[in-house]
Design a protein around this motif. Structure first.
Motif, PDB file in Angstrom:
ATOM      1  N   HIS A   7       0.831  -1.203   0.000  1.00  0.00           N
ATOM      2  CA  HIS A   7       0.000   0.000   0.000  1.00  0.00           C
ATOM      3  C   HIS A   7       0.866   1.254   0.000  1.00  0.00           C
ATOM      4  CE1 HIS A   7      -4.057  -1.531   0.246  1.00  0.00           C
ATOM      5  NE2 HIS A   7      -3.743  -2.337   1.238  1.00  0.00           N
ATOM      6  N   ALA A   8       1.892   1.268   0.857  1.00  0.00           N
ATOM      7  CA  ALA A   8       2.761   2.445   0.949  1.00  0.00           C
ATOM      8  C   ALA A   8       3.506   2.678  -0.359  1.00  0.00           C
ATOM      9  CB  ALA A   8       3.744   2.269   2.101  1.00  0.00           C
ATOM     10  N   GLU A  11       1.112   4.135  -3.005  1.00  0.00           N
ATOM     11  CA  GLU A  11       0.842   5.546  -2.714  1.00  0.00           C
ATOM     12  C   GLU A  11       2.016   6.424  -3.138  1.00  0.00           C
ATOM     13  OE1 GLU A  11      -0.305   8.587   0.968  1.00  0.00           O
ATOM     14  OE2 GLU A  11      -0.239   6.406   1.326  1.00  0.00           O
ATOM     15  N   THR A  12       3.225   5.996  -2.827  1.00  0.00           N
ATOM     16  CA  THR A  12       4.404   6.772  -3.205  1.00  0.00           C
ATOM     17  C   THR A  12       4.495   6.933  -4.721  1.00  0.00           C
ATOM     18  OG1 THR A  12       5.662   6.102  -1.252  1.00  0.00           O
ATOM     19  CG2 THR A  12       6.931   6.820  -3.164  1.00  0.00           C
ATOM     20  N   ARG A  15       1.724   9.384  -5.943  1.00  0.00           N
ATOM     21  CA  ARG A  15       2.015  10.785  -5.593  1.00  0.00           C
ATOM     22  C   ARG A  15       3.156  11.338  -6.446  1.00  0.00           C
ATOM     23  NH1 ARG A  15      -0.811  12.713  -1.383  1.00  0.00           N
ATOM     24  NH2 ARG A  15      -1.696  11.259   0.151  1.00  0.00           N
ATOM     25  N   TRP A 123      -6.726   2.135  -5.180  1.00  0.00           N
ATOM     26  CA  TRP A 123      -6.101   3.341  -4.658  1.00  0.00           C
ATOM     27  C   TRP A 123      -6.589   4.544  -5.456  1.00  0.00           C
ATOM     28  CZ3 TRP A 123      -3.801  -1.260  -5.868  1.00  0.00           C
ATOM     29  CH2 TRP A 123      -3.223  -1.988  -4.816  1.00  0.00           C
ATOM     30  N   LEU A 125      -6.178   8.812  -5.691  1.00  0.00           N
ATOM     31  CA  LEU A 125      -5.495  10.036  -5.262  1.00  0.00           C
ATOM     32  C   LEU A 125      -6.169  11.254  -5.859  1.00  0.00           C
ATOM     33  CD1 LEU A 125      -3.079  11.608  -3.995  1.00  0.00           C
ATOM     34  CD2 LEU A 125      -1.859  11.202  -6.155  1.00  0.00           C
ATOM     35  N   PHE A 132      -5.999  10.689  -0.092  1.00  0.00           N
ATOM     36  CA  PHE A 132      -5.643   9.370  -0.602  1.00  0.00           C
ATOM     37  C   PHE A 132      -6.573   8.315  -0.014  1.00  0.00           C
ATOM     38  CE2 PHE A 132      -3.130   5.478  -1.054  1.00  0.00           C
ATOM     39  CZ  PHE A 132      -2.737   5.589  -2.372  1.00  0.00           C
ATOM     40  N   CYS A 133      -7.297   7.657  -0.900  1.00  0.00           N
ATOM     41  CA  CYS A 133      -8.212   6.581  -0.504  1.00  0.00           C
ATOM     42  C   CYS A 133      -7.606   5.252  -0.926  1.00  0.00           C
ATOM     43  CB  CYS A 133      -9.568   6.742  -1.188  1.00  0.00           C
ATOM     44  SG  CYS A 133     -10.349   8.356  -0.962  1.00  0.00           S
ATOM     45  N   ARG A 134      -7.795   4.246  -0.095  1.00  0.00           N
ATOM     46  CA  ARG A 134      -7.328   2.918  -0.469  1.00  0.00           C
ATOM     47  C   ARG A 134      -8.251   1.864   0.111  1.00  0.00           C
ATOM     48  NH1 ARG A 134      -4.987  -0.025   3.640  1.00  0.00           N
ATOM     49  NH2 ARG A 134      -4.076   1.112   5.421  1.00  0.00           N
ATOM     50  N   ASP A 144      -6.630   8.704   3.946  1.00  0.00           N
ATOM     51  CA  ASP A 144      -5.491   9.331   4.620  1.00  0.00           C
ATOM     52  C   ASP A 144      -5.112   8.603   5.901  1.00  0.00           C
ATOM     53  OD1 ASP A 144      -5.324  11.247   2.620  1.00  0.00           O
ATOM     54  OD2 ASP A 144      -6.680  12.620   3.649  1.00  0.00           O
TER      55      ASP A 144
END
Length: 269
Positions: A7-8, A11-12, A15, A123, A125, A132-134, A144
């Protein structure tokens, strides 16, 4: 597979694509940066650059997964066939492109992971706000970093965001005659990255989609369902990423709202 580290990492990647390929172009596009894909449907240099970045980074993150991107499919529709038989990233590099090209919000980035049509992760954005939704299948929905449960607007009549953009005149008349009396119709954002979160955070109660291409809906459907709302085909069957030939999808802030709306739709055909 759906670990906190994954997940992280997703997101990275999202973004970075937003910060490097999308936001620098916002309200700074030249006419040569915008092309027409179809009537009332454009693509920009930001879409293309973001998809290239997302494809490269997501492929490195999970080498066993193919990538099905909106712009790659526009160039070669056979790319869609990957959804039927393998693990795939599904990428909308810039959702709400028409808004973006006009220099206004909302717009965002959508990514989903599906295995032979079953959506495993999603995910979403919002590029401007950073929201940020996941979600992951069976693991709940988050905004978030905070777990979220869908809530209705609490208004009566309920608020319905219904797109008539791709409907014929007869279908539009059915909405006016049979649905409008039971709901307060509101404008759609023309951006699934905004429309699905609205159903979760109490802005809208119902959304109806005619076109249901996987890059627009895979992430949002999972997010809404994992938050406790409901997104499904009008006959109640689940949305699958590999059934991209099908049309029509109903999203609702609660199963009860979904049931009530689907009953009306069934009556009017």
């Amino acid at each position: 597979m759906m670990t906190p580290a994954l997940h992280a990492a997703v997101e990275t990647i999202m973004r970075e694509a937003s910060e490097r390929a999308i936001l620098p172009r916002y309200q700074a596009l030249a006419l040569s940066d915008i092309d027409n894909k179809a009537v009332d449907d454009v693509v920009t240099i930001a879409d293309k650059e973001a998809e290239a970045m997302l494809t490269e980074r997501l492929s490195a993150l999970l080498p066993e997964a193919s990538v099905v991107g909106e712009e790659a499919c526009f160039a070669d529709m056979t790319v869609m066939e990957r959804l039927k038989d393998r693990l795939c990233w599904i990428v909308d590099p810039l959702d709400g492109t028409n808004n973006f090209a006009a220099g206004k919000p909302p717009f965002g980035v959508l990514v989903a992971l599906a295995d032979r049509g079953e959506i495993l992760g999603g995910w979403i954005l919002d590029c401007l706000s950073g929201r940020f939704c996941r979600a992951d299948a069976g693991g709940g929905a988050w905004i978030d970093g905070e777990r979220i449960t869908a809530r209705t607007t609490g208004e009566e009549p309920p608020l319905a965001a219904i797109s008539t953009l791709f409907l014929d005149p007869e279908a539009r008349e059915k909405i006016r005659a049979h649905i409008a009396p039971h709901y307060r119709l509101v404008d759609i954002p023309r951006c699934a990255a905004e429309q699905y979160p609205r159903l979760v955070v109490g802005v809208n109660d119902i959304s109806v989609f005619n076109r249901t291409l996987p890059w627009d809906h895979a992430a949002g459907v999972l997010f809404l369902n994992e938050a406790g709302g409901k997104a499904a085909r009008p006959d109640g069957s689940p949305y699958r990423a590999d059934e991209y030939e099908r049309s029509d999808l109903i999203g609702a802030a609660s199963p009860a709202l979904w049931d009530a709306f689907a009953e009306i739709v069934a009556r009017i055909g």
